[in-house]
Design an enzyme around this catalytic site. Sequence first.
Site, PDB file in Angstrom:
ATOM      1  N   ASP A  88      -6.600  19.857 -13.826  1.00 53.17           N
ATOM      2  CA  ASP A  88      -6.836  18.555 -14.417  1.00 53.17           C
ATOM      3  C   ASP A  88      -6.328  18.634 -15.860  1.00 53.17           C
ATOM      4  O   ASP A  88      -6.911  19.326 -16.698  1.00 53.17           O
ATOM      5  CB  ASP A  88      -8.337  18.244 -14.353  1.00 53.17           C
ATOM      6  CG  ASP A  88      -8.652  16.819 -14.776  1.00 53.17           C
ATOM      7  OD1 ASP A  88      -7.941  16.299 -15.656  1.00 53.17           O
ATOM      8  OD2 ASP A  88      -9.621  16.242 -14.241  1.00 53.17           O
ATOM      9  N   ARG A 137       0.848  -1.199   0.000  1.00 51.76           N
ATOM     10  CA  ARG A 137       0.000   0.000   0.000  1.00 51.76           C
ATOM     11  C   ARG A 137       0.885   1.252   0.000  1.00 51.76           C
ATOM     12  O   ARG A 137       0.547   2.268  -0.591  1.00 51.76           O
ATOM     13  CB  ARG A 137      -0.962   0.012   1.205  1.00 51.76           C
ATOM     14  CG  ARG A 137      -1.695   1.338   1.343  1.00 51.76           C
ATOM     15  CD  ARG A 137      -2.992   1.313   2.153  1.00 51.76           C
ATOM     16  NE  ARG A 137      -2.993   0.411   3.266  1.00 51.76           N
ATOM     17  CZ  ARG A 137      -2.396   0.646   4.440  1.00 51.76           C
ATOM     18  NH1 ARG A 137      -1.713   1.763   4.660  1.00 51.76           N
ATOM     19  NH2 ARG A 137      -2.452  -0.255   5.409  1.00 51.76           N
ATOM     20  N   TYR A 154     -15.269  18.326 -15.203  1.00 53.52           N
ATOM     21  CA  TYR A 154     -15.845  16.984 -15.413  1.00 53.52           C
ATOM     22  C   TYR A 154     -16.938  16.727 -14.371  1.00 53.52           C
ATOM     23  O   TYR A 154     -16.751  17.041 -13.193  1.00 53.52           O
ATOM     24  CB  TYR A 154     -14.734  15.921 -15.332  1.00 53.52           C
ATOM     25  CG  TYR A 154     -15.269  14.514 -15.255  1.00 53.52           C
ATOM     26  CD1 TYR A 154     -16.101  14.011 -16.249  1.00 53.52           C
ATOM     27  CD2 TYR A 154     -14.963  13.689 -14.174  1.00 53.52           C
ATOM     28  CE1 TYR A 154     -16.614  12.725 -16.170  1.00 53.52           C
ATOM     29  CE2 TYR A 154     -15.472  12.399 -14.091  1.00 53.52           C
ATOM     30  CZ  TYR A 154     -16.295  11.927 -15.095  1.00 53.52           C
ATOM     31  OH  TYR A 154     -16.807  10.653 -15.002  1.00 53.52           O
ATOM     32  N   LYS A 188      -7.365   7.726 -19.529  1.00 56.20           N
ATOM     33  CA  LYS A 188      -7.581   8.321 -20.847  1.00 56.20           C
ATOM     34  C   LYS A 188      -6.313   8.211 -21.702  1.00 56.20           C
ATOM     35  O   LYS A 188      -5.841   7.131 -21.942  1.00 56.20           O
ATOM     36  CB  LYS A 188      -8.048   9.767 -20.661  1.00 56.20           C
ATOM     37  CG  LYS A 188      -9.179   9.918 -19.617  1.00 56.20           C
ATOM     38  CD  LYS A 188     -10.422   9.179 -20.048  1.00 56.20           C
ATOM     39  CE  LYS A 188     -11.650   9.508 -19.242  1.00 56.20           C
ATOM     40  NZ  LYS A 188     -11.999   8.655 -18.154  1.00 56.20           N
TER      41      LYS A 188
HETATM   42  O1  P1T Z   1     -12.808   7.883 -14.582  1.00 53.90           O
HETATM   43  P1  P1T Z   1     -11.649   8.338 -13.782  1.00 53.90           P
HETATM   44  O2  P1T Z   1     -10.354   7.692 -14.135  1.00 53.90           O
HETATM   45  O3  P1T Z   1     -11.917   8.302 -12.304  1.00 53.90           O
HETATM   46  O4  P1T Z   1     -11.394   9.885 -14.165  1.00 53.90           O
HETATM   47  C1  P1T Z   1     -12.295  10.902 -13.877  1.00 53.90           C
HETATM   48  C2  P1T Z   1     -12.046  12.059 -14.788  1.00 53.90           C
HETATM   49  C3  P1T Z   1     -11.284  13.113 -14.337  1.00 53.90           C
HETATM   50  N1  P1T Z   1     -11.013  14.176 -15.115  1.00 53.90           N
HETATM   51  C4  P1T Z   1     -11.479  14.261 -16.374  1.00 53.90           C
HETATM   52  C5  P1T Z   1     -11.165  15.466 -17.189  1.00 53.90           C
HETATM   53  C6  P1T Z   1     -12.245  13.222 -16.901  1.00 53.90           C
HETATM   54  O5  P1T Z   1     -12.693  13.325 -18.158  1.00 53.90           O
HETATM   55  C7  P1T Z   1     -12.550  12.090 -16.086  1.00 53.90           C
HETATM   56  C8  P1T Z   1     -13.397  10.969 -16.581  1.00 53.90           C
HETATM   57  N2  P1T Z   1     -14.169  11.264 -17.704  1.00 53.90           N
HETATM   58  C9  P1T Z   1     -15.004  10.408 -18.359  1.00 53.90           C
HETATM   59  C10 P1T Z   1     -15.216   9.148 -17.961  1.00 53.90           C
HETATM   60  C11 P1T Z   1     -15.698  10.948 -19.534  1.00 53.90           C
HETATM   61  O6  P1T Z   1     -16.207  10.182 -20.368  1.00 53.90           O
HETATM   62  O7  P1T Z   1     -15.715  12.171 -19.667  1.00 53.90           O
END
Ligand code: P1T
Length: 380
Positions: A173, A49, A101, A198
């Site tokens: 972000d 962890r 987001y 992503k």
């Molecule tokens: O899904 P996750 O890995 O927890 O990430 C969240 C997140 C954070 N910041 C941005 C700019 C994002 O686009 C996302 C997740 N977005 C999608 C799942 C989407 O389809 O827009």
Amino acid sequence: MKQRFETRAIHTGCEPEPVTGAVVTPIFQTSTFVQESPGKKKEGYAYARTHNPTRTALEKNIASLEDGNYGLAFPSGMAAISTVTQMLNAGDHVISCDDVYSGTFRVFEKVFKRQNLEFDFIDLTKPHSLEKQIKDNTKIIWLESPSNPLLKITDIKSITNIAKNNNILTVIDNTFATPFFQKPLNLGVDIVVHSTTKYLNGHSDIIGGAVVTNDRELYDKIRFIQNAAGSVPGPFDCFLVLRGIKTLAIRMERHQENAMKIAQFLEKHTKVRKVIYPGLKSHPQYELAKRQMSGFGGIISFFIKGGLDASRSFLERVEIFSLAESLGGVESLIEHPAIMTHTSLPKEVKEKLGISDELIRMSVGIENVDDLIDDLEKSL
Ligand code: P1T
């Protein structure tokens, strides 16, 4: 001499494994590490962890890509975002850009507000409107640029100047731009967060997140919370993100090349009301995007003519584009933000921002662009 981005993407943190000479960083699938004597750890590893060598490799790699000193890997983008927010104390205030987001909006509004943090969501494309919103208890200015899904661009340097004058931290972000196209730490940002789900991973096969900073004190604070609260990714996911990052540079170049051609195609199409892509001269912050980014990315949003019926029938017809949430993978994805990714925004917020039934968001993949355009032409 500091190596260039593409070289660091492949090599930083990924030195051959010392015991066997394995060229590729192994997946250290273990929860614990043997100690020579109580408290005497090999290479600092004790319990996974706290540290895991596959994760350490990824953390060094992502930090280097962002021109940062310290990186942390997380099990999701939301885990990274939440852990950074957990640095705050009850009564603290956060100013966030309005087009953030929807998952970020949701965790701020529905989780952290209950713990007595305060949030204001404002249009940060106009930096002068920011100063009026700053309060004595404002601790973080939270940016997302380009934003999801409206691809608003924030003047990062202007905002970090205002923040520094007021002793406020800035977080961005950087998921949409990636460090290949935008390096926020060099523009004065204190903390960069990512959904590595992503572009960084790039193959739509894991959920992950990351944090990068140059500030040792911030790193120690975030790391402490991460370890204390247990928000850590597994080694196999770290391995996959590391593998994905090796091709980040060439993927991003192709994502952008394809996106530019598609944005231009859509802009001329009679069934399309408006196209939003930072690389188009029609984008309201095109000049700013050109100045603070080295490329415009692979996400396009556009408004189709004909309301929800037109959106639905178009999205049901596409074949190469997959109708799915998420973005940043090699394959092209397309979606309807109002019904799919941004449902957690209240109706009035969606209306205010312009996330209407005619809005479509696409993540342009790296397939042959003529096939993608044929698919769109046929489906429109
Ligand atoms: O899904 P996750 O890995 O927890 O990430 C969240 C997140 C954070 N910041 C941005 C700019 C994002 O686009 C996302 C997740 N977005 C999608 C799942 C989407 O389809 O827009």
